[in-house]
Design a protein around this motif. Structure first.
Motif, mmCIF file in Angstrom:
data_model
loop_
_atom_site.group_PDB
_atom_site.id
_atom_site.type_symbol
_atom_site.label_atom_id
_atom_site.label_comp_id
_atom_site.label_asym_id
_atom_site.label_seq_id
_atom_site.Cartn_x
_atom_site.Cartn_y
_atom_site.Cartn_z
ATOM 1 N N LEU A 109 0.996 -1.432 -0.191
ATOM 2 C CA LEU A 109 -0.226 0.425 0.214
ATOM 3 C C LEU A 109 0.814 0.791 0.369
ATOM 4 C CD1 LEU A 109 -2.966 1.215 0.789
ATOM 5 C CD2 LEU A 109 -2.734 1.307 3.078
ATOM 6 N N LEU A 110 0.674 2.266 -0.516
ATOM 7 C CA LEU A 110 1.291 3.677 -0.588
ATOM 8 C C LEU A 110 0.169 4.325 -0.597
ATOM 9 C CD1 LEU A 110 4.080 4.797 -1.113
ATOM 10 C CD2 LEU A 110 4.139 4.498 -3.894
ATOM 11 N N HIS A 111 0.313 5.622 -0.248
ATOM 12 C CA HIS A 111 -0.463 7.029 -0.075
ATOM 13 C C HIS A 111 0.388 8.509 0.547
ATOM 14 C CE1 HIS A 111 -1.632 6.510 3.881
ATOM 15 N NE2 HIS A 111 -2.057 5.084 3.945
ATOM 16 N N GLY A 112 -0.366 9.238 0.314
ATOM 17 C CA GLY A 112 0.376 10.667 0.810
ATOM 18 C C GLY A 112 0.289 10.498 2.440
ATOM 19 N N MET A 117 8.333 1.244 -2.105
ATOM 20 C CA MET A 117 9.130 1.674 -3.748
ATOM 21 C C MET A 117 10.235 0.890 -4.015
ATOM 22 S SD MET A 117 6.619 3.402 -5.269
ATOM 23 C CE MET A 117 7.663 2.920 -6.909
ATOM 24 N N GLU A 118 11.277 0.588 -2.824
ATOM 25 C CA GLU A 118 12.493 -0.085 -2.704
ATOM 26 C C GLU A 118 12.609 -1.605 -3.104
ATOM 27 O OE1 GLU A 118 15.248 0.638 0.204
ATOM 28 O OE2 GLU A 118 15.037 2.677 -0.249
ATOM 29 N N HIS A 119 11.246 -2.331 -2.359
ATOM 30 C CA HIS A 119 10.847 -3.754 -2.167
ATOM 31 C C HIS A 119 10.202 -3.562 -3.393
ATOM 32 C CE1 HIS A 119 11.772 -4.171 1.858
ATOM 33 N NE2 HIS A 119 11.436 -3.797 2.262
ATOM 34 N N LEU A 120 9.545 -2.729 -4.379
ATOM 35 C CA LEU A 120 8.804 -2.880 -5.664
ATOM 36 C C LEU A 120 10.065 -3.815 -6.405
ATOM 37 C CD1 LEU A 120 6.258 -3.189 -7.439
ATOM 38 C CD2 LEU A 120 6.433 -0.743 -7.796
ATOM 39 N N ALA A 121 10.896 -1.912 -6.760
ATOM 40 C CA ALA A 121 11.882 -2.290 -7.680
ATOM 41 C C ALA A 121 12.828 -3.930 -8.038
ATOM 42 C CB ALA A 121 13.675 -1.414 -7.375
ATOM 43 N N ALA A 122 12.693 -4.336 -6.018
ATOM 44 C CA ALA A 122 13.287 -5.090 -6.069
ATOM 45 C C ALA A 122 13.069 -6.582 -5.853
ATOM 46 C CB ALA A 122 13.910 -4.989 -4.223
ATOM 47 N N GLY A 123 11.704 -6.603 -6.318
ATOM 48 C CA GLY A 123 11.128 -7.339 -6.626
ATOM 49 C C GLY A 123 10.355 -8.521 -5.721
ATOM 50 N N GLU A 124 10.389 -7.329 -4.334
ATOM 51 C CA GLU A 124 9.688 -8.276 -3.044
ATOM 52 C C GLU A 124 8.267 -8.314 -2.763
ATOM 53 O OE1 GLU A 124 12.407 -6.607 -0.519
ATOM 54 O OE2 GLU A 124 13.987 -7.253 -1.312
ATOM 55 N N ILE A 125 7.966 -7.432 -3.805
ATOM 56 C CA ILE A 125 6.531 -6.919 -3.967
ATOM 57 C C ILE A 125 5.714 -6.637 -5.836
ATOM 58 C CG2 ILE A 125 4.840 -4.815 -3.676
ATOM 59 C CD1 ILE A 125 6.425 -4.180 -1.591
ATOM 60 N N ASP A 126 5.019 -7.626 -5.923
ATOM 61 C CA ASP A 126 3.966 -7.595 -7.073
ATOM 62 C C ASP A 126 3.334 -6.625 -7.917
ATOM 63 O OD1 ASP A 126 5.341 -10.526 -7.294
ATOM 64 O OD2 ASP A 126 3.573 -11.202 -5.936
ATOM 65 N N ALA A 134 7.925 4.916 5.003
ATOM 66 C CA ALA A 134 7.440 4.230 4.631
ATOM 67 C C ALA A 134 6.940 3.584 2.910
ATOM 68 C CB ALA A 134 6.261 4.846 5.403
ATOM 69 N N LYS A 135 7.225 5.042 2.841
ATOM 70 C CA LYS A 135 7.161 5.099 1.419
ATOM 71 C C LYS A 135 7.973 4.779 0.656
ATOM 72 C CE LYS A 135 4.178 9.777 1.274
ATOM 73 N NZ LYS A 135 4.245 10.572 1.192
#
Length: 664
Positions: free
Chosen positions: A490-493, A504-513, A499-500
């Protein structure tokens, strides 16, 4: 009156009507037909007030007839306190609204109205209708303004040059003011409106022209050639070749950087066209000269991404960017501010923190503003004010039609990167009806299983970050149940910056789909593995914003897929969805957005005054805008010595009315 922006006699004279009623053709209820908005003369027969929706609302229902008893109609209002005291039986009214057939009777819903002393059909005039507040009536406005027009000739001294009035056949000030309030006919009103629209645009364009002319006379900028060692090493280290469009724009920028007149340039380029690399080269020219460079961006997520990407590019060259944002711990923030002031921090990336009071640069030579549409004119100038005549480059991935470039960025030269890197595939876009949502979920599962990344964006909710966060949280929980095996986040303002950044780091690393997000990911997010963008209630977004969201995917060598959900309730919403599905051309979408929503929404200019014209409209008056630019250039070339009244009025309008310090 203050809440209406009226504080002086002059404000009152320029408080133009919001619309007009042509009482030369006032209808009675007997003549009223369902459909378009019309003006109706009617007399109150009876009034009924009753609670509705479990007592939460009061409904007032008024039965109407013509002044002479002609026909019947009904007017209804909700929660209009005190209306029952005004609308006594036999009261003569003039109402304006759209009639509809409801429950077998002709009904006007919440119409504008005023109380009349005589049958308004006898007046036979075009009557002004003003935005009002409190107990002030339309009759009060008309009477007061009529008196002022007769009694205050000293406030009506002409300030436009006589030759401009004659050349464009414009009425003088007193005649134009009288016509705007009490037009004898449509032709006279159009002449008066043209006069005031042209003068507002002329004031703005003259201010821009003065700024362009004065820049060469200010303190010389540092000459920054493009052939320095850092620039050369950076270009050699790039794993790709610059596109022809990037090379052309670099030549345009380099020609200005190498001179002593400060560059003031707008760089337009569609999402993914390579603006950041061009901007980085411009900043490296400052470092090659032993100076400082700064990059200001609108969000912390984007600032962190830029800092990370720049660090990846430049650390092998011995350059370490410094990040400055509002969320840094006080001690860390202060240490970085001191390094900037001392000149130890040579390349700075930051948010609005770069323009806070007390922050100073040792020698800022190049200032770059990314996503300019998210900032204002004053903020751009505040950043340039941190240095002594720095070169300024502002960038936007929101393509801006030429009309608005002239009107909003009239003090800037313009460069356009009009092509994408080779091999980049256009993102496919589809509208998905509700009954096919299951197919979409299946597709998302397959993309996630193949190692792709997905963004699922929740809609705008009444400009409330708190409500948007709640909507995103609810969707995150729903998708967590529906997409078994897909790793969601989850990502919000309202999340903290750390936390944001972590998401994004986990997404870029492939740990989040999959990331469920608000529009916090609208700008700058760069995840090459992201191939799917899903936008809930897409009709709530403007085309420029939808185009920005779509630009977050398909940035690698994989095909990108954008899916728009929701049922547009209006024709405008349907046109936006059709436009998104039919083209990926950002400039074509910007033109359509301009037609549908207006300049403030397209360029984000509402926050800095350029939609605060009393009369002019940057879309409607595109022809006048070009005319104003030409006249402004001629006036400034003449020196303005012969036009002191015009110059004084222009300075007041631009400085006080629009709040833009662009003349100095």
């Amino acid at each position: 009156m203050r809440q209406l922006g009226v504080e002086t006699v002059e404000d009152f004279l320029f408080f133009f009507p919001r619309r007009y009623e042509d009482r030369r053709n006032v209808l009675t209820p007997a003549e009223l037909q369902p459909g378009e908005g019309r003006t109706v003369a009617a007399r109150v027969l009876s009034l009924e007030k009753r609670p509705v929706k479990q007592g939460k609302l009061d409904l007032i229902r008024v039965l109407l007839t013509g002044p002479g008893g002609e026909g019947r109609a009904v007017a209804v209002w909700f929660n209009r306190k005190g209306l029952e005291r005004l609308l006594a039986p036999s009261t003569l009214l003039l109402l304006h609204g759209k009639a509809e057939v409801r429950y077998g009777e002709l009904q006007l819903s919440s119409p504008d109205f005023e109380i009349c002393e005589e049958d308004p059909r006898r007046r036979g005039a075009i009557v002004p209708v003003y935005a009002s507040s409190g107990s002030l009536t339309q009759k009060w406005f008309r009477d007061r303004i009529g008196e002022l027009l007769k009694r205050t000739p000293e406030l009506l001294e002409e300030y436009l040059p006589r030759d401009i009035l004659q050349r464009h056949r414009l009425p003088p000030l007193r005649e134009a003011l009288s016509t705007m309030h009490f037009p004898p006919d449509e032709k006279a009103w159009r002449r008066a409106r043209k006069r005031f629209a042209l003068e507002e645009l002329l004031f703005l364009q003259t201010a821009f022209a003065l700024r362009r002319k004065r820049l060469p006379r200010q303190v010389d900028a540092q000459a920054l050639p493009l052939q320095g060692p850092l620039v050369t090493s950076f270009l050699e280290s790039l794993p790709f070749a610059l596109t022809e469009a990037q090379q052309r724009v670099l030549r345009e920028i380099g020609a200005e950087l190498s001179g002593t007149v400060p560059m003031n340039r707008l760089l337009q380029g569609d999402v993914g066209s390579g603006k950041t690399v061009v901007a980085l080269i411009a900043m490296l020219t400052a470092l090659d000269a032993g100076k400082q460079a700064a990059l200001m961006v609108p969000t912390e997520v984007l600032a962190q991404q830029h800092e990370g990407k720049i660090r990846e590019f430049l650390e092998p060259l011995g350059v370490a960017p410094v990040l400055l944002t509002g969320s840094l711990r006080p001690a860390e923030r202060e240490a970085r501010r001191e390094a900037i002031a001392a000149g130890e921090a040579r390349l700075v990336v930051g948010t609005h923190a770069l323009i806070t009071d007390g922050l100073s640069f040792a020698d800022l030579a190049v200032a770059v503003v990314d996503e300019q549409h998210r900032f204002g004119v004053r903020q751009r100038m505040e950043l340039s004010g941190k240095g002594q005549a720095p070169h300024v480059l502002v960038m936007t991935a929101t393509p801006i039609p030429r009309t608005l470039v002239l009107g909003v960025y009239g003090d800037l030269s313009v460069s356009v990167i009009d092509s994408l890197p080779p091999g980049r595939k256009p993102v496919g876009t589809w509208w998905i009806p509700e009954e096919r949502r299951g197919e979409l979920l299946d597709f998302v599962r397959r993309e996630a299983a193949a190692g792709r990344r997905i963004f699922w964006v929740c809609p705008l909710v009444e400009e409330s970050e708190q409500l948007e966060a709640a909507a995103a949280t609810a969707k995150y929980e729903e998708l967590g149940e529906q997409l078994d095996g897909v790793r969601c986040s989850l990502l919000h303002g309202r999340m903290g910056s750390e936390a944001k950044a972590s998401v994004m780091e986990h997404l870029a690393a492939g740990e989040i789909d999959l990331v469920v997000s608000t529009t916090v990911i609208e700008v700058g997010v760069d995840v090459p593995e992201a191939t799917v963008m899903v936008v809930e209630d897409a009709h709530r977004f403007g085309l420029a914003q939808l185009h920005q969201l779509r630009g977050r995917i398909g940035r690698g060598d994989r095909q990108g897929y954008c899916f728009l959900l929701g049922v547009p309730p209006t024709g405008e919403g349907k046109r936006r969805i059709r436009a998104m599905c039919s083209t990926t051309d950002g400039f074509a979408l910007a033109e359509e957005d301009l037609r549908l929503r207006g300049p403030g929404e397209v360029c984000g200019i509402r926050q800095h005054g350029l939609t605060d014209f009393r009369v002019a409209d940057l879309v409607r008056d595109a022809g006048l805008l070009q005319l104003a630019r030409e006249e402004a250039e001629a006036l400034v070339e003449s020196g303005l010595q012969d036009y002191p009244d015009f110059r004084s009025r222009m300075a007041w309008f631009v400085g006080e009315r629009l709040g833009l310090a662009v003349t100095g």
